[in-house]
Design a protein around this motif. Sequence first.
Motif, PDB file in Angstrom:
ATOM      1  N   ASN A 355       6.491  -7.346 -12.314  1.00  0.00           N
ATOM      2  CA  ASN A 355       6.442  -9.096 -11.573  1.00  0.00           C
ATOM      3  C   ASN A 355       6.334  -8.730 -10.232  1.00  0.00           C
ATOM      4  N   ALA A 356       7.749  -8.197  -9.575  1.00  0.00           N
ATOM      5  CA  ALA A 356       8.007  -7.572  -8.620  1.00  0.00           C
ATOM      6  C   ALA A 356       6.896  -7.239  -7.670  1.00  0.00           C
ATOM      7  N   ILE A 357       6.195  -5.890  -8.256  1.00  0.00           N
ATOM      8  CA  ILE A 357       5.232  -5.130  -8.022  1.00  0.00           C
ATOM      9  C   ILE A 357       3.616  -5.915  -8.115  1.00  0.00           C
ATOM     10  N   ASP A 358       3.340  -6.864  -8.725  1.00  0.00           N
ATOM     11  CA  ASP A 358       2.035  -7.621  -8.788  1.00  0.00           C
ATOM     12  C   ASP A 358       2.452  -8.766  -7.622  1.00  0.00           C
ATOM     13  N   LYS A 359       3.650  -9.196  -7.549  1.00  0.00           N
ATOM     14  CA  LYS A 359       3.652  -9.780  -6.405  1.00  0.00           C
ATOM     15  C   LYS A 359       3.309  -9.337  -4.902  1.00  0.00           C
ATOM     16  N   LEU A 360       3.277  -8.021  -4.674  1.00  0.00           N
ATOM     17  CA  LEU A 360       3.360  -7.361  -3.781  1.00  0.00           C
ATOM     18  C   LEU A 360       1.584  -6.893  -3.687  1.00  0.00           C
ATOM     19  N   TYR A 361       0.837  -6.533  -4.881  1.00  0.00           N
ATOM     20  CA  TYR A 361      -0.179  -6.389  -4.645  1.00  0.00           C
ATOM     21  C   TYR A 361      -1.290  -7.598  -4.531  1.00  0.00           C
ATOM     22  N   ALA A 362      -0.304  -8.607  -4.895  1.00  0.00           N
ATOM     23  CA  ALA A 362      -0.828 -10.546  -4.655  1.00  0.00           C
ATOM     24  C   ALA A 362      -1.079 -10.514  -2.863  1.00  0.00           C
ATOM     25  N   ILE A 363      -0.266  -9.476  -1.706  1.00  0.00           N
ATOM     26  CA  ILE A 363       0.489  -9.970  -0.727  1.00  0.00           C
ATOM     27  C   ILE A 363      -0.652  -8.874  -0.219  1.00  0.00           C
ATOM     28  N   ALA A 364      -0.519  -7.443  -0.509  1.00  0.00           N
ATOM     29  CA  ALA A 364      -1.828  -6.808   0.222  1.00  0.00           C
ATOM     30  C   ALA A 364      -3.293  -7.155   0.161  1.00  0.00           C
ATOM     31  N   GLU A 365      -3.378  -7.997  -1.011  1.00  0.00           N
ATOM     32  CA  GLU A 365      -5.140  -8.718  -0.970  1.00  0.00           C
ATOM     33  C   GLU A 365      -5.218 -10.139  -0.084  1.00  0.00           C
ATOM     34  N   GLU A 366      -3.891 -10.459   0.057  1.00  0.00           N
ATOM     35  CA  GLU A 366      -4.035 -11.834   1.107  1.00  0.00           C
ATOM     36  C   GLU A 366      -4.176 -10.650   2.465  1.00  0.00           C
ATOM     37  N   GLU A 367      -3.187 -10.222   2.689  1.00  0.00           N
ATOM     38  CA  GLU A 367      -3.618  -9.010   4.188  1.00  0.00           C
ATOM     39  C   GLU A 367      -5.064  -8.834   4.103  1.00  0.00           C
ATOM     40  N   GLY A 368      -5.396  -8.386   3.488  1.00  0.00           N
ATOM     41  CA  GLY A 368      -6.815  -7.739   3.841  1.00  0.00           C
ATOM     42  C   GLY A 368      -6.459  -5.783   3.906  1.00  0.00           C
ATOM     43  N   LEU A 369      -5.645  -5.494   3.535  1.00  0.00           N
ATOM     44  CA  LEU A 369      -5.651  -4.148   3.312  1.00  0.00           C
ATOM     45  C   LEU A 369      -5.057  -3.809   1.011  1.00  0.00           C
ATOM     46  N   PRO A 370      -5.855  -3.717   0.648  1.00  0.00           N
ATOM     47  CA  PRO A 370      -5.203  -3.736  -0.815  1.00  0.00           C
ATOM     48  C   PRO A 370      -5.033  -2.550  -1.163  1.00  0.00           C
ATOM     49  N   LEU A 371      -3.494  -2.419  -1.822  1.00  0.00           N
ATOM     50  CA  LEU A 371      -2.673  -1.222  -3.028  1.00  0.00           C
ATOM     51  C   LEU A 371      -3.826  -0.707  -3.605  1.00  0.00           C
ATOM     52  N   GLN A 372      -4.104   0.604  -3.520  1.00  0.00           N
ATOM     53  CA  GLN A 372      -4.674   1.390  -4.338  1.00  0.00           C
ATOM     54  C   GLN A 372      -3.326   1.830  -5.032  1.00  0.00           C
ATOM     55  N   PRO A 373      -3.803   1.933  -6.693  1.00  0.00           N
ATOM     56  CA  PRO A 373      -2.505   2.075  -8.048  1.00  0.00           C
ATOM     57  C   PRO A 373      -2.801   3.803  -7.598  1.00  0.00           C
ATOM     58  N   PHE A 374      -1.673   4.402  -8.003  1.00  0.00           N
ATOM     59  CA  PHE A 374      -1.353   6.074  -8.162  1.00  0.00           C
ATOM     60  C   PHE A 374      -0.712   6.529  -9.389  1.00  0.00           C
ATOM     61  N   ALA A 375      -1.157   6.595 -10.319  1.00  0.00           N
ATOM     62  CA  ALA A 375      -0.466   6.990 -11.824  1.00  0.00           C
ATOM     63  C   ALA A 375       0.488   8.257 -11.910  1.00  0.00           C
ATOM     64  N   TRP A 376       1.515   8.583 -12.016  1.00  0.00           N
ATOM     65  CA  TRP A 376       1.136   9.871 -12.529  1.00  0.00           C
ATOM     66  C   TRP A 376       2.367   9.682 -14.018  1.00  0.00           C
ATOM     67  N   ASP A 377       2.747  11.168 -14.760  1.00  0.00           N
ATOM     68  CA  ASP A 377       3.159  11.636 -15.507  1.00  0.00           C
ATOM     69  C   ASP A 377       4.599  10.487 -15.431  1.00  0.00           C
ATOM     70  N   GLU A 378       5.166   9.099 -16.581  1.00  0.00           N
ATOM     71  CA  GLU A 378       5.589   8.367 -17.198  1.00  0.00           C
ATOM     72  C   GLU A 378       7.237   8.676 -16.885  1.00  0.00           C
ATOM     73  N   ARG A 379       7.029  10.787 -17.182  1.00  0.00           N
ATOM     74  CA  ARG A 379       8.405  10.947 -17.600  1.00  0.00           C
ATOM     75  C   ARG A 379       9.300  10.997 -16.249  1.00  0.00           C
ATOM     76  N   PHE A 380       8.227  10.842 -15.517  1.00  0.00           N
ATOM     77  CA  PHE A 380       9.029  10.918 -14.163  1.00  0.00           C
ATOM     78  C   PHE A 380       9.288   9.720 -13.155  1.00  0.00           C
ATOM     79  N   LYS A 381      10.555   9.154 -13.059  1.00  0.00           N
ATOM     80  CA  LYS A 381      10.901   7.919 -12.897  1.00  0.00           C
ATOM     81  C   LYS A 381       9.836   7.322 -11.577  1.00  0.00           C
ATOM     82  N   GLY A 382      10.650   8.337 -10.475  1.00  0.00           N
ATOM     83  CA  GLY A 382       9.845   7.749  -9.033  1.00  0.00           C
ATOM     84  C   GLY A 382       9.277   8.709  -8.476  1.00  0.00           C
ATOM     85  N   ILE A 383       8.311   8.554  -7.365  1.00  0.00           N
ATOM     86  CA  ILE A 383       7.411   9.522  -6.761  1.00  0.00           C
ATOM     87  C   ILE A 383       7.690  10.699  -6.518  1.00  0.00           C
TER      88      ILE A 383
END
Length: 407
Positions: A355-383
Amino acid sequence: MFDYSILEVVRLCGLETVGSPSRKGEQKVKCPFVSGKTFDVNVTTSTYKCWHDCTGCPGNGKGGVLALYRMFHSECETNKDAAKQIHSALYGDLKTGSKDYEARKAQIIKPQKEVQKTKYASPDEIDGAYRVLLSLLPLKEKHKSNLLSRGMSAKGIEDGLYRSIPENKEEMYVLMQKLNDMNIKLDGVPGFYKKGNSYRISLPGLYDKNTKTFFYGSGFFVPSFGRNGKIFSMQIRMDDTYLSRFPAKQAKRRRYIWFTSSGYDSGCQAINRATYGVVDGTPRNAGNVVYVTEGALKAQVAHDIDHKHRQFCAISGIANSEAFRKFVRTQKKAGCKILVDAFDMDRNEKDTVKNAIDKLYAIAEEEGLPLQPFAWDERFKGIDDYLLHCRDERIQQQIIMEICKTA
């Protein structure tokens, strides 16, 4: 100015507090909607704030004292209705300004200690003060080992200016003696305050009432760098040995704490905005693509071990939507074309994170610089975890190739 404390409103709402107000006037309150969670009310500002961003929360994350009251009293359609009802509940028919009214008011509002406030020092002064502080501190072996275990290089560790905090009274005294003798201006620098004619440093510690013993904190500084490479704020990553003195949930929340002196005379609150990974003291700022994640240390680790030399930045937490909005605006103004989501993958397991990340997506969209997803192997929590895995795999492949060449 209200003629009652927000703590009285908390009581009128039937809510339960946890512990006592902090030096900054912050009071933990048990959430009546989600078991095991709390939100903060501030006695000084008469506001509330919740960091959990739960789905369907009627509190909208933050608000004032009247909004808090209305949340639990649906019959109040306006703030004016709430104000009248609170006043009636606390003062009854007492006439404002009367002797009985003033006596009742003195019972309701306990006088708060006056704290001498100061303006922030200039960005150059803050950066300079922090660099001098860090130059006087070592990086202890246990903290260097922690950073190396994350995959950081010796150069990356030096670029990040990580240093261990003083862990006892003697170390703290020697440090502040040096700083005071150097006559460095520390007014308006978060983390420092004045007592008498000398400066003091605000560092974490725990007083055990049962044993009447004070335990000094242990950990290391994690500086936050701006787009210009200047340090504007710092956090402290606390050690397990210190956190073991707290209940599990509290320990988790205290892992990273701000280096702040808010609530002290001439003290300042830490500056909470997006930080940039640095190399040789400055961000890369290469190209039009910027990756954003959560946590200054994570951004710096990713920045250091990424073989593609991408620019990593971070906000302090995914619930920090205001800092994220400012960050998006700054990136857009700087010419960024693509903003990439490098937030943790546990969003797939935790609704509050999603929910928190979805809110950040909405903010980026509002500001005209949409977030682009970057998915990786879910075995690794962080980038940072994922990039370290990729680096290790590349090293392993290179070793295999070298063995094949000599075979």
